[in-house]
Design a protein around this motif. Structure first.
Motif, PDB file in Angstrom:
ATOM      1  N   UNK A 199      31.544  19.509  50.684  1.00  0.00           N
ATOM      2  CA  UNK A 199      30.260  20.140  51.007  1.00  0.00           C
ATOM      3  C   UNK A 199      29.528  20.569  49.740  1.00  0.00           C
ATOM      4  N   UNK A 200      30.257  21.220  48.833  1.00  0.00           N
ATOM      5  CA  UNK A 200      29.647  21.707  47.598  1.00  0.00           C
ATOM      6  C   UNK A 200      29.171  20.546  46.719  1.00  0.00           C
ATOM      7  N   UNK A 201      29.975  19.498  46.612  1.00  0.00           N
ATOM      8  CA  UNK A 201      29.588  18.334  45.801  1.00  0.00           C
ATOM      9  C   UNK A 201      28.365  17.642  46.403  1.00  0.00           C
ATOM     10  N   UNK A 202      28.336  17.535  47.721  1.00  0.00           N
ATOM     11  CA  UNK A 202      27.200  16.918  48.404  1.00  0.00           C
ATOM     12  C   UNK A 202      25.920  17.732  48.173  1.00  0.00           C
ATOM     13  N   UNK A 203      26.044  19.046  48.253  1.00  0.00           N
ATOM     14  CA  UNK A 203      24.881  19.920  48.022  1.00  0.00           C
ATOM     15  C   UNK A 203      24.418  19.855  46.565  1.00  0.00           C
ATOM     16  N   UNK A 204      25.356  19.870  45.630  1.00  0.00           N
ATOM     17  CA  UNK A 204      24.997  19.784  44.206  1.00  0.00           C
ATOM     18  C   UNK A 204      24.309  18.456  43.909  1.00  0.00           C
ATOM     19  N   UNK A 260      38.760  30.341  56.917  1.00  0.00           N
ATOM     20  CA  UNK A 260      38.556  29.530  55.719  1.00  0.00           C
ATOM     21  C   UNK A 260      38.572  28.031  56.014  1.00  0.00           C
ATOM     22  N   UNK A 261      37.618  27.332  55.426  1.00  0.00           N
ATOM     23  CA  UNK A 261      37.512  25.889  55.530  1.00  0.00           C
ATOM     24  C   UNK A 261      38.598  25.255  54.659  1.00  0.00           C
ATOM     25  N   UNK A 262      38.974  24.036  54.928  1.00  0.00           N
ATOM     26  CA  UNK A 262      39.961  23.389  54.059  1.00  0.00           C
ATOM     27  C   UNK A 262      39.338  23.175  52.677  1.00  0.00           C
ATOM     28  N   UNK A 263      40.171  23.161  51.679  1.00  0.00           N
ATOM     29  CA  UNK A 263      39.691  23.034  50.305  1.00  0.00           C
ATOM     30  C   UNK A 263      38.956  21.714  50.100  1.00  0.00           C
ATOM     31  N   UNK A 264      39.472  20.640  50.666  1.00  0.00           N
ATOM     32  CA  UNK A 264      38.814  19.340  50.500  1.00  0.00           C
ATOM     33  C   UNK A 264      37.438  19.321  51.175  1.00  0.00           C
ATOM     34  N   UNK A 265      37.314  19.920  52.380  1.00  0.00           N
ATOM     35  CA  UNK A 265      36.008  19.990  53.046  1.00  0.00           C
ATOM     36  C   UNK A 265      35.021  20.838  52.247  1.00  0.00           C
ATOM     37  N   UNK A 266      35.519  21.963  51.726  1.00  0.00           N
ATOM     38  CA  UNK A 266      34.659  22.850  50.934  1.00  0.00           C
ATOM     39  C   UNK A 266      34.167  22.132  49.679  1.00  0.00           C
ATOM     40  N   UNK A 275      22.336  35.213  36.745  1.00  0.00           N
ATOM     41  CA  UNK A 275      23.754  35.506  36.985  1.00  0.00           C
ATOM     42  C   UNK A 275      24.057  36.042  38.387  1.00  0.00           C
ATOM     43  N   UNK A 276      23.108  36.027  39.310  1.00  0.00           N
ATOM     44  CA  UNK A 276      23.405  36.405  40.690  1.00  0.00           C
ATOM     45  C   UNK A 276      24.077  35.241  41.394  1.00  0.00           C
ATOM     46  N   UNK A 277      24.940  35.572  42.345  1.00  0.00           N
ATOM     47  CA  UNK A 277      25.640  34.560  43.141  1.00  0.00           C
ATOM     48  C   UNK A 277      25.353  34.844  44.613  1.00  0.00           C
ATOM     49  N   UNK A 278      24.657  33.922  45.261  1.00  0.00           N
ATOM     50  CA  UNK A 278      24.272  34.070  46.656  1.00  0.00           C
ATOM     51  C   UNK A 278      25.213  33.220  47.511  1.00  0.00           C
ATOM     52  N   UNK A 279      25.996  33.837  48.422  1.00  0.00           N
ATOM     53  CA  UNK A 279      26.914  33.049  49.258  1.00  0.00           C
ATOM     54  C   UNK A 279      26.154  32.198  50.266  1.00  0.00           C
ATOM     55  N   UNK A 280      26.593  30.955  50.430  1.00  0.00           N
ATOM     56  CA  UNK A 280      25.956  30.020  51.351  1.00  0.00           C
ATOM     57  C   UNK A 280      26.796  29.737  52.590  1.00  0.00           C
ATOM     58  N   UNK A 281      28.089  29.998  52.525  1.00  0.00           N
ATOM     59  CA  UNK A 281      28.979  29.686  53.646  1.00  0.00           C
ATOM     60  C   UNK A 281      29.070  30.878  54.590  1.00  0.00           C
ATOM     61  N   UNK A 282      29.246  30.624  55.880  1.00  0.00           N
ATOM     62  CA  UNK A 282      29.360  31.725  56.844  1.00  0.00           C
ATOM     63  C   UNK A 282      30.704  32.416  56.742  1.00  0.00           C
ATOM     64  N   UNK A 283      30.779  33.612  57.293  1.00  0.00           N
ATOM     65  CA  UNK A 283      32.032  34.362  57.349  1.00  0.00           C
ATOM     66  C   UNK A 283      32.797  33.868  58.564  1.00  0.00           C
ATOM     67  N   UNK A 284      33.903  33.216  58.340  1.00  0.00           N
ATOM     68  CA  UNK A 284      34.725  32.674  59.422  1.00  0.00           C
ATOM     69  C   UNK A 284      36.088  32.325  58.866  1.00  0.00           C
TER      70      UNK A 284
END
Length: 181
Positions: free
Chosen positions: A166-171, A157-163, A146-155
């Motif tokens: 990226x997440x779908x590609x990684x999954x 916010x990316x557009x929702x479609x890009x995010x 149940x831990x959640x490790x953030x993968x995106x940098x602090x900057x």
């Protein structure tokens, strides 16, 4: 080999906004400090104003305090820029069945931060999207414990479609499910 290892670079503190704020805080802080010192010494140290007319107590002291605070903050940001705090990479390795998260921290014995997780301990890739005054758009590595490790940098916010892409590609790369947090 190339299709089995993916590495995503993470930008740390070396972003335009940090350079901008360092410059802005340094110029402002230096000006405030000179204005406060001018009111104390009764000598005009600023060519574009006449701070000798300020009363040292309380105005001059406040100017010196704000100037010192601003200069200290600009020095701190310069140091984070020099050390490139937060930069690193995420490596997804199908051959070793490992996910490595590498970041640079502050100087010392723990400067290099290395987190390693076996792929079989990862439950899913998670996305958190929240709008409002402080929007969050983050991709997480959701572990089975149940831990959640953030993968995106602090900057910014990316557009929702890009995010989502990226997440779908990684999954898909890690053969994991994608979930909304």
């Amino acid at each position: 080999m190339q299709n089995n290892v993916r590495q995503d670079r993470i930008t740390g503190s070396r972003r335009f906004s940090n350079y901008f704020w360092t410059f802005f805080l340094f110029i402002g802080g230096f000006s405030f400090l000179l204005a406060g010192l001018s009111s104390y010494l009764n000598v005009n140290l600023l060519p574009f104003a006449n701070p000798t007319e300020l009363i040292f107590i309380p105005q001059g002291i406040v100017m010196i305090f704000y100037g010192t605070l601003s200069l200290s903050l600009s020095i701190y940001i310069v140091l984070t820029l020099i050390w490139d705090i937060g930069s690193g990479y995420n490596e997804y390795n199908k051959i070793e069945n490992l996910v490595k998260i590498v970041r640079k921290g502050f100087p010392g014995k723990n400067r290099e931060i290395l987190l390693t997780y076996p792929v079989n301990n990862i439950r899913a890739i998670g996305i958190q999207i929240s709008e409002g005054l402080n929007p969050k758009r983050i991709i997480y590595l959701c572990l089975k414990d149940e831990r959640k490790i953030p993968l995106t940098p602090v900057e910014q916010p990316n557009t929702i479609s890009n995010l989502e892409d990226e997440a779908a590609d990684l999954a898909k790369f890690l053969d994991l499910k994608l979930e909304n947090l």
